[in-house]
Design a protein around this motif. Structure first.
Motif, PDB file in Angstrom:
ATOM      1  N   GLN A 133      66.291  68.180 -13.812  1.00 32.36           N
ATOM      2  CA  GLN A 133      66.508  68.646 -12.442  1.00 32.36           C
ATOM      3  C   GLN A 133      65.981  67.665 -11.396  1.00 32.36           C
ATOM      4  OE1 GLN A 133      64.622  72.504 -12.530  1.00 32.36           O
ATOM      5  NE2 GLN A 133      65.975  73.209 -14.183  1.00 32.36           N
ATOM      6  N   ASN A 134      65.206  66.682 -11.840  1.00 28.95           N
ATOM      7  CA  ASN A 134      64.642  65.675 -10.937  1.00 28.95           C
ATOM      8  C   ASN A 134      64.790  64.306 -11.596  1.00 28.95           C
ATOM      9  OD1 ASN A 134      63.067  67.601  -8.873  1.00 28.95           O
ATOM     10  ND2 ASN A 134      62.712  68.338 -10.945  1.00 28.95           N
TER      11      ASN A 134
ATOM     12  N   LEU B 136      68.642  62.255 -19.835  1.00 25.96           N
ATOM     13  CA  LEU B 136      67.764  62.700 -20.917  1.00 25.96           C
ATOM     14  C   LEU B 136      68.580  63.267 -22.072  1.00 25.96           C
ATOM     15  CD1 LEU B 136      64.961  63.541 -22.126  1.00 25.96           C
ATOM     16  CD2 LEU B 136      65.238  65.694 -20.871  1.00 25.96           C
ATOM     17  N   ASN B 137      68.320  62.771 -23.281  1.00 22.95           N
ATOM     18  CA  ASN B 137      68.832  63.378 -24.507  1.00 22.95           C
ATOM     19  C   ASN B 137      67.681  64.160 -25.119  1.00 22.95           C
ATOM     20  OD1 ASN B 137      69.550  63.960 -27.195  1.00 22.95           O
ATOM     21  ND2 ASN B 137      70.901  62.195 -27.317  1.00 22.95           N
TER      22      ASN B 137
ATOM     23  N   VAL C 128      57.907  58.444 -14.608  1.00 25.25           N
ATOM     24  CA  VAL C 128      57.310  59.578 -13.911  1.00 25.25           C
ATOM     25  C   VAL C 128      58.390  60.329 -13.140  1.00 25.25           C
ATOM     26  CG1 VAL C 128      55.706  60.278 -12.084  1.00 25.25           C
ATOM     27  CG2 VAL C 128      55.043  58.506 -13.728  1.00 25.25           C
ATOM     28  N   PHE C 129      58.385  61.640 -13.289  1.00 23.94           N
ATOM     29  CA  PHE C 129      59.347  62.502 -12.605  1.00 23.94           C
ATOM     30  C   PHE C 129      58.577  63.537 -11.782  1.00 23.94           C
ATOM     31  CE2 PHE C 129      61.165  60.859 -16.448  1.00 23.94           C
ATOM     32  CZ  PHE C 129      62.434  60.435 -16.059  1.00 23.94           C
TER      33      PHE C 129
ATOM     34  N   LEU D 108      54.539  69.799  -9.219  1.00 26.56           N
ATOM     35  CA  LEU D 108      55.001  69.794 -10.607  1.00 26.56           C
ATOM     36  C   LEU D 108      55.467  68.387 -10.943  1.00 26.56           C
ATOM     37  CD1 LEU D 108      56.051  72.670  -9.178  1.00 26.56           C
ATOM     38  CD2 LEU D 108      56.732  73.131 -11.527  1.00 26.56           C
ATOM     39  N   VAL D 109      54.901  67.810 -12.016  1.00 24.28           N
ATOM     40  CA  VAL D 109      55.254  66.449 -12.414  1.00 24.28           C
ATOM     41  C   VAL D 109      55.335  66.355 -13.936  1.00 24.28           C
ATOM     42  CG1 VAL D 109      54.241  65.319 -10.388  1.00 24.28           C
ATOM     43  CG2 VAL D 109      52.836  65.715 -12.422  1.00 24.28           C
TER      44      VAL D 109
END
Length: 214
Positions: free
Chosen positions: A21-22, A44-45, A77-78, A106-107
């Motif tokens: 989502q980010n 992302l898999n 980093v997300f 949230l990270v």
């Protein structure tokens, strides 16, 4: 990253959700030129490996893909939503005056081994998946075949693939879980009133669950 137990994400799925989502993350590397950071979208898999695999691409003109080597450790980093929390939003502050400001957020931090991919087939796959994901909300989603083949071929030659096998996935969901239920709910409602729905809703859910345990 320092993560007190009460700020641990609930599970691996929650971290994967945050990444998807980010998806515009920060890739941190330490290569021959020293520390570097690049801002790039990732695909992302979830199913590959114990923690998943991240795929992305960078401009061929970007020196990062030559500064690092396949097998090097990197960090992606997300960051999702974040917000300031005023002590005035906690009901207990007005009674005991023992609260201070903080910041909720949230990270997710994805550590892993990088592989550099400089081949057309891999790059077509990465661009195709990113395009399908982020065009999905459009009335007429763009696809690679919408452009002339020679144009796409030229564009693909201008990028290089980055793949990260995630070896460690760490997250921090800081939502005032260390506070009393009434204080979590108070801050959650204050955020909702100010339009910060994402963190506000999450805090209200946590506060309600904590209140039921009392």
């Amino acid at each position: 990253m320092y993560v007190p137990a009460h700020f641990d994400p609930p599970n691996l799925e929650a971290l994967h959700d945050l990444i998807e989502q980010n998806a515009f993350g920060i890739l941190f590397t330490k290569g021959k030129s020293g520390l570097d950071a690049n801002h790039i979208p990732f695909d992302l898999n979830r199913e590959q490996g114990p923690f998943g695999v991240l795929r992305a691409h960078v401009a061929r003109a970007n020196p990062v893909w030559q500064d690092i080597a396949s097998g090097d450790e990197v960090l992606a980093v997300f960051r999702a939503v974040d917000t300031y929390i005023s002590p005035s939003w906690y009901p207990s502050k007005h009674k005991f005056h023992k609260q201070v400001p903080t910041w909720n957020y949230l990270v997710a931090h994805a550590y892993g081994r990088v592989t550099i991919h400089d081949d057309e087939r891999y790059l077509r796959g990465v661009v195709g998946r990113l395009t399908r994901t982020h065009e999905a909300t459009q009335a007429q989603p763009w696809k690679m075949s919408d452009s002339p083949k020679d144009f796409i071929d030229t564009m693909l030659k201008a990028i290089v693939g980055i793949e990260i096998e995630i070896t460690r996935l760490v997250g921090k969901f800081k939502l005032s879980q260390n506070k009393e239920a009434a204080d979590i709910l108070g801050a959650g409602h204050a955020l909702k009133e100010r339009g910060s729905d994402a963190i506000g809703d999450a805090m209200l859910a946590i506060g309600a669950a904590k209140a039921e345990q009392v």
